[in-house]
Design a protein around this motif. Sequence first.
Motif, PDB file in Angstrom:
ATOM      1  N   LYS A  49     -29.071  19.541  16.633  1.00 50.84           N
ATOM      2  CA  LYS A  49     -27.935  18.701  16.246  1.00 50.84           C
ATOM      3  C   LYS A  49     -28.344  17.276  15.898  1.00 50.84           C
ATOM      4  O   LYS A  49     -27.583  16.558  15.245  1.00 50.84           O
ATOM      5  N   THR A  50     -29.527  16.865  16.354  1.00 53.06           N
ATOM      6  CA  THR A  50     -29.918  15.464  16.188  1.00 53.06           C
ATOM      7  C   THR A  50     -30.990  15.324  15.130  1.00 53.06           C
ATOM      8  O   THR A  50     -32.136  15.759  15.325  1.00 53.06           O
ATOM      9  N   GLU A  51     -30.633  14.736  14.005  1.00 50.55           N
ATOM     10  CA  GLU A  51     -31.611  14.475  12.948  1.00 50.55           C
ATOM     11  C   GLU A  51     -32.319  13.157  13.250  1.00 50.55           C
ATOM     12  O   GLU A  51     -31.680  12.175  13.621  1.00 50.55           O
ATOM     13  N   VAL A  52     -33.653  13.143  13.109  1.00 49.23           N
ATOM     14  CA  VAL A  52     -34.440  11.959  13.427  1.00 49.23           C
ATOM     15  C   VAL A  52     -35.328  11.593  12.240  1.00 49.23           C
ATOM     16  O   VAL A  52     -35.403  12.324  11.249  1.00 49.23           O
ATOM     17  N   TYR A  76     -35.763  17.144  12.927  1.00 53.09           N
ATOM     18  CA  TYR A  76     -34.825  17.218  14.042  1.00 53.09           C
ATOM     19  C   TYR A  76     -35.550  16.947  15.362  1.00 53.09           C
ATOM     20  O   TYR A  76     -36.726  17.299  15.523  1.00 53.09           O
ATOM     21  N   LYS A 118     -37.491   7.564  18.196  1.00 46.96           N
ATOM     22  CA  LYS A 118     -36.758   8.717  17.655  1.00 46.96           C
ATOM     23  C   LYS A 118     -37.374   9.147  16.327  1.00 46.96           C
ATOM     24  O   LYS A 118     -36.706   9.274  15.299  1.00 46.96           O
TER      25      LYS A 118
END
Length: 300
Positions: free
Chosen positions: A84-87, A113, A244
Amino acid sequence: MDKHTMHVLKDVSAHKEAIIQKVRQQVRQEPYPSKKLWPHRALAVMMTCSILLFIAWQASKPMDHLTTEILHEEEKQSFTDLFKTEVEGTETTFSQYFQIADQFIHRENIKFYAPLQGFEAMQAVAATMGNAVHLIDPEDLPFKSNLQEVYAVTSEMQDGSLQKQFQFSYKEKSLTGVDRQYIILTVTNVNHNPVNYKVTEDSQEFSGEITNVGLNFMDPLYYHAMTPDKGFAYVYYNYDEADKRIYQMSTKANEFYTYYNGYAYQIGYQLNGDQQEAQEKMVALAREFISHINSAKAKK
């Protein structure tokens, strides 16, 4: 078919009530039996109920099995559920020996991600890939892994279809964050077989530094031993939690490469101890991970 409908269909009590009502209706429609015939009629009714209830119970069993399968599919997580977390990210990983063949060095619309940690997370990601990977239990590794994580990087292939690259990492990390020992397994879906292209176009290179140890009796599994003083570097993903950001680690490592059922597999490792023994264990683990050859499963 929704869960409510499935629940109603598999509820045996509903079958029971329906059967009882049917039998009562039939009894009312027939003339009242004489006292002599009543025991026989009661026995017949009881037998009829028992038979019909048994049939209903048998009919409900496949429905229970179907319900279990449907619920299992509903509970299965998708790629977007997991990552869910794009970095931020700058460089992608690839095998430098096969970079022309698989074209992983040339990608468009790349998304990185945040990695997921823990063996359970790795299992959840593997489940989204069908039969493409068969994860190795950390207990079966030739070293003690204190970190398991999985990375995801997506991009577009030349035909516009989505390409997903997963990196399953087993690591022994020091207190200072150094990767002491590791096994890193990278899996990428492809629309062509890069191994055939590489062997055809550059067979002379394969006769030197790379050897075919065999995935099975038909498919190759190419192996390149680590050579600190020469040869290409091995690159893999690492993560900077503070920024991140996913970045590329470049080092020397032993490396496997193959293609199997629509996926390109690259496996890199660094293990302590006798390197010949380590290679034998890793060949077995690679076969287990890719094509699930249980007879070749490595032992500690």
